[in-house]
Scaffold this motif. Structure first.
Motif, PDB file in Angstrom:
ATOM      1  N   GLN A  58      11.265  72.753  92.238  1.00 48.18           N
ATOM      2  CA  GLN A  58      10.526  73.987  92.463  1.00 48.18           C
ATOM      3  C   GLN A  58       9.533  74.195  91.338  1.00 48.18           C
ATOM      4  O   GLN A  58       9.802  73.832  90.189  1.00 48.18           O
ATOM      5  CB  GLN A  58      11.481  75.178  92.499  1.00 48.18           C
ATOM      6  CG  GLN A  58      12.534  75.078  93.569  1.00 48.18           C
ATOM      7  CD  GLN A  58      13.664  76.060  93.329  1.00 48.18           C
ATOM      8  OE1 GLN A  58      13.532  77.025  92.604  1.00 48.18           O
ATOM      9  NE2 GLN A  58      14.797  75.794  93.951  1.00 48.18           N
ATOM     10  N   ARG A  59       8.413  74.833  91.667  1.00 45.36           N
ATOM     11  CA  ARG A  59       7.397  75.163  90.661  1.00 45.36           C
ATOM     12  C   ARG A  59       7.997  76.122  89.642  1.00 45.36           C
ATOM     13  O   ARG A  59       8.764  77.009  89.972  1.00 45.36           O
ATOM     14  CB  ARG A  59       6.180  75.780  91.324  1.00 45.36           C
ATOM     15  CG  ARG A  59       5.057  76.058  90.347  1.00 45.36           C
ATOM     16  CD  ARG A  59       3.821  76.613  91.055  1.00 45.36           C
ATOM     17  NE  ARG A  59       2.665  76.385  90.224  1.00 45.36           N
ATOM     18  CZ  ARG A  59       1.856  75.344  90.314  1.00 45.36           C
ATOM     19  NH1 ARG A  59       2.069  74.430  91.223  1.00 45.36           N
ATOM     20  NH2 ARG A  59       0.829  75.214  89.499  1.00 45.36           N
ATOM     21  N   ALA A  69       7.741  71.995  86.688  1.00 44.42           N
ATOM     22  CA  ALA A  69       8.741  72.025  87.754  1.00 44.42           C
ATOM     23  C   ALA A  69      10.143  72.125  87.182  1.00 44.42           C
ATOM     24  O   ALA A  69      10.448  71.555  86.138  1.00 44.42           O
ATOM     25  CB  ALA A  69       8.626  70.768  88.611  1.00 44.42           C
ATOM     26  N   GLU A  70      10.953  72.865  87.889  1.00 43.53           N
ATOM     27  CA  GLU A  70      12.376  72.930  87.604  1.00 43.53           C
ATOM     28  C   GLU A  70      13.055  72.120  88.697  1.00 43.53           C
ATOM     29  O   GLU A  70      12.707  72.240  89.871  1.00 43.53           O
ATOM     30  CB  GLU A  70      12.840  74.387  87.647  1.00 43.53           C
ATOM     31  CG  GLU A  70      14.261  74.575  87.198  1.00 43.53           C
ATOM     32  CD  GLU A  70      14.587  76.053  87.071  1.00 43.53           C
ATOM     33  OE1 GLU A  70      15.454  76.500  87.842  1.00 43.53           O
ATOM     34  OE2 GLU A  70      13.986  76.725  86.231  1.00 43.53           O
ATOM     35  N   GLY A 107      20.423  69.681  75.411  1.00 41.85           N
ATOM     36  CA  GLY A 107      19.028  69.268  75.270  1.00 41.85           C
ATOM     37  C   GLY A 107      18.274  69.468  76.566  1.00 41.85           C
ATOM     38  O   GLY A 107      18.183  70.574  77.071  1.00 41.85           O
ATOM     39  N   GLN A 108      17.764  68.395  77.140  1.00 37.34           N
ATOM     40  CA  GLN A 108      16.932  68.477  78.345  1.00 37.34           C
ATOM     41  C   GLN A 108      17.733  68.789  79.605  1.00 37.34           C
ATOM     42  O   GLN A 108      17.197  69.335  80.553  1.00 37.34           O
ATOM     43  CB  GLN A 108      16.166  67.169  78.544  1.00 37.34           C
ATOM     44  CG  GLN A 108      15.229  67.208  79.733  1.00 37.34           C
ATOM     45  CD  GLN A 108      14.487  65.903  79.954  1.00 37.34           C
ATOM     46  OE1 GLN A 108      14.646  64.940  79.218  1.00 37.34           O
ATOM     47  NE2 GLN A 108      13.673  65.870  80.983  1.00 37.34           N
ATOM     48  N   PHE A 109      19.011  68.451  79.633  1.00 42.38           N
ATOM     49  CA  PHE A 109      19.808  68.599  80.856  1.00 42.38           C
ATOM     50  C   PHE A 109      20.944  69.589  80.668  1.00 42.38           C
ATOM     51  O   PHE A 109      21.658  69.537  79.670  1.00 42.38           O
ATOM     52  CB  PHE A 109      20.382  67.245  81.291  1.00 42.38           C
ATOM     53  CG  PHE A 109      19.325  66.199  81.482  1.00 42.38           C
ATOM     54  CD1 PHE A 109      18.523  66.215  82.606  1.00 42.38           C
ATOM     55  CD2 PHE A 109      19.107  65.227  80.522  1.00 42.38           C
ATOM     56  CE1 PHE A 109      17.522  65.269  82.779  1.00 42.38           C
ATOM     57  CE2 PHE A 109      18.113  64.273  80.675  1.00 42.38           C
ATOM     58  CZ  PHE A 109      17.317  64.295  81.815  1.00 42.38           C
ATOM     59  N   CYS A 110      21.113  70.458  81.654  1.00 42.72           N
ATOM     60  CA  CYS A 110      22.189  71.450  81.636  1.00 42.72           C
ATOM     61  C   CYS A 110      23.111  71.177  82.821  1.00 42.72           C
ATOM     62  O   CYS A 110      22.692  71.282  83.978  1.00 42.72           O
ATOM     63  CB  CYS A 110      21.593  72.859  81.720  1.00 42.72           C
ATOM     64  SG  CYS A 110      22.832  74.164  81.796  1.00 42.72           S
ATOM     65  N   TRP A 111      24.367  70.807  82.542  1.00 46.03           N
ATOM     66  CA  TRP A 111      25.317  70.516  83.607  1.00 46.03           C
ATOM     67  C   TRP A 111      25.608  71.771  84.413  1.00 46.03           C
ATOM     68  O   TRP A 111      25.845  72.840  83.856  1.00 46.03           O
ATOM     69  CB  TRP A 111      26.616  69.956  83.016  1.00 46.03           C
ATOM     70  CG  TRP A 111      27.701  69.801  84.037  1.00 46.03           C
ATOM     71  CD1 TRP A 111      27.763  68.869  85.035  1.00 46.03           C
ATOM     72  CD2 TRP A 111      28.864  70.598  84.184  1.00 46.03           C
ATOM     73  NE1 TRP A 111      28.890  69.040  85.785  1.00 46.03           N
ATOM     74  CE2 TRP A 111      29.592  70.107  85.280  1.00 46.03           C
ATOM     75  CE3 TRP A 111      29.369  71.696  83.496  1.00 46.03           C
ATOM     76  CZ2 TRP A 111      30.790  70.663  85.696  1.00 46.03           C
ATOM     77  CZ3 TRP A 111      30.564  72.253  83.914  1.00 46.03           C
ATOM     78  CH2 TRP A 111      31.257  71.732  85.003  1.00 46.03           C
ATOM     79  N   THR A 130      25.733  67.437  89.060  1.00 43.39           N
ATOM     80  CA  THR A 130      24.437  68.094  89.177  1.00 43.39           C
ATOM     81  C   THR A 130      24.046  68.751  87.853  1.00 43.39           C
ATOM     82  O   THR A 130      24.857  69.450  87.247  1.00 43.39           O
ATOM     83  CB  THR A 130      24.469  69.157  90.296  1.00 43.39           C
ATOM     84  OG1 THR A 130      24.846  68.534  91.525  1.00 43.39           O
ATOM     85  CG2 THR A 130      23.104  69.824  90.467  1.00 43.39           C
ATOM     86  N   PHE A 131      22.812  68.482  87.445  1.00 47.43           N
ATOM     87  CA  PHE A 131      22.231  69.061  86.241  1.00 47.43           C
ATOM     88  C   PHE A 131      20.972  69.829  86.622  1.00 47.43           C
ATOM     89  O   PHE A 131      20.358  69.561  87.651  1.00 47.43           O
ATOM     90  CB  PHE A 131      21.822  67.965  85.241  1.00 47.43           C
ATOM     91  CG  PHE A 131      22.948  67.172  84.701  1.00 47.43           C
ATOM     92  CD1 PHE A 131      23.608  67.560  83.549  1.00 47.43           C
ATOM     93  CD2 PHE A 131      23.361  66.007  85.343  1.00 47.43           C
ATOM     94  CE1 PHE A 131      24.662  66.805  83.041  1.00 47.43           C
ATOM     95  CE2 PHE A 131      24.406  65.246  84.841  1.00 47.43           C
ATOM     96  CZ  PHE A 131      25.066  65.659  83.697  1.00 47.43           C
ATOM     97  N   GLU A 132      20.567  70.725  85.747  1.00 48.20           N
ATOM     98  CA  GLU A 132      19.300  71.417  85.888  1.00 48.20           C
ATOM     99  C   GLU A 132      18.409  70.941  84.747  1.00 48.20           C
ATOM    100  O   GLU A 132      18.880  70.737  83.622  1.00 48.20           O
ATOM    101  CB  GLU A 132      19.517  72.912  85.775  1.00 48.20           C
ATOM    102  CG  GLU A 132      18.274  73.747  85.930  1.00 48.20           C
ATOM    103  CD  GLU A 132      18.611  75.223  85.867  1.00 48.20           C
ATOM    104  OE1 GLU A 132      18.465  75.895  86.888  1.00 48.20           O
ATOM    105  OE2 GLU A 132      19.000  75.678  84.776  1.00 48.20           O
ATOM    106  N   THR A 133      17.120  70.728  85.051  1.00 52.39           N
ATOM    107  CA  THR A 133      16.170  70.325  84.018  1.00 52.39           C
ATOM    108  C   THR A 133      14.772  70.750  84.423  1.00 52.39           C
ATOM    109  O   THR A 133      14.542  71.127  85.572  1.00 52.39           O
ATOM    110  CB  THR A 133      16.217  68.804  83.760  1.00 52.39           C
ATOM    111  OG1 THR A 133      15.485  68.501  82.569  1.00 52.39           O
ATOM    112  CG2 THR A 133      15.669  68.005  84.920  1.00 52.39           C
ATOM    113  N   SER A 134      13.847  70.693  83.485  1.00 47.54           N
ATOM    114  CA  SER A 134      12.448  71.007  83.748  1.00 47.54           C
ATOM    115  C   SER A 134      11.589  69.853  83.281  1.00 47.54           C
ATOM    116  O   SER A 134      11.884  69.214  82.263  1.00 47.54           O
ATOM    117  CB  SER A 134      12.026  72.275  83.003  1.00 47.54           C
ATOM    118  OG  SER A 134      12.761  73.383  83.452  1.00 47.54           O
TER     119      SER A 134
END
Length: 139
Positions: A58-59, A69-70, A107-111, A130-134
């Motif tokens: 997503q933007r 993007a996220e 850091g860059q990735f959030c579980w 699944t991780f969240e990142t931008s």
């Protein structure tokens, strides 16, 4: 960065994580043309395939250098238990998922989550992390 580059960078990082390699794991970027022809034989021989996917993007604001993007980044840790559970030295898909959680979180990735599923047709057990990142998407 392109989506394919993100996937490949994560796959490369996981392939450099000693505990995963010792446990019979190999990571593959989903957006390569050979991902399924390479990962399927890996599980057929009793090892664990880690497929890096980006199912949702997503933007996330505006940027002059590209599109911010996220995204959700998923690592699908798959095994064929009938083969892998009798092979010496191989860890389980859930063991691999837990190692992936610890290897990438921060850091860059959030579980965010870990889920297991079993496909009766292919006899494949998959633990999906699944991780969240931008990222900034570029051409």
């Amino acid at each position: 960065m392109k989506i394919k580059d993100l996937q490949q960078n994560v796959a490369n990082a996981l392939n450099g994580f000693e505990e995963l390699v010792k446990g019979g794991c190999k990571a593959f970027a989903e957006d390569t043309r050979t991902v399924y022809s390479e990962s399927e034989p890996w599980t057929q021989q009793g090892d664990i395939a880690l497929v890096v996917v980006t199912p949702d993007m997503q933007r996330n604001g505006n940027c002059a250098d590209g599109i911010p993007a996220e995204t959700e980044l998923q690592i699908q840790c798959s095994e064929k238990p009938a083969v892998s559970r009798v092979k010496s030295g191989t860890i389980t898909a859930l063991d691999a998922a837990e190692l992936v959680m610890h290897a990438l979180d921060g850091g860059q990735f959030c579980w965010l989550s870990t889920r297991q599923s079993f496909d009766l047709k292919t006899a494949t057990l998959t633990a999906t992390v699944t991780f969240e990142t931008s990222i900034i998407l570029s051409r």
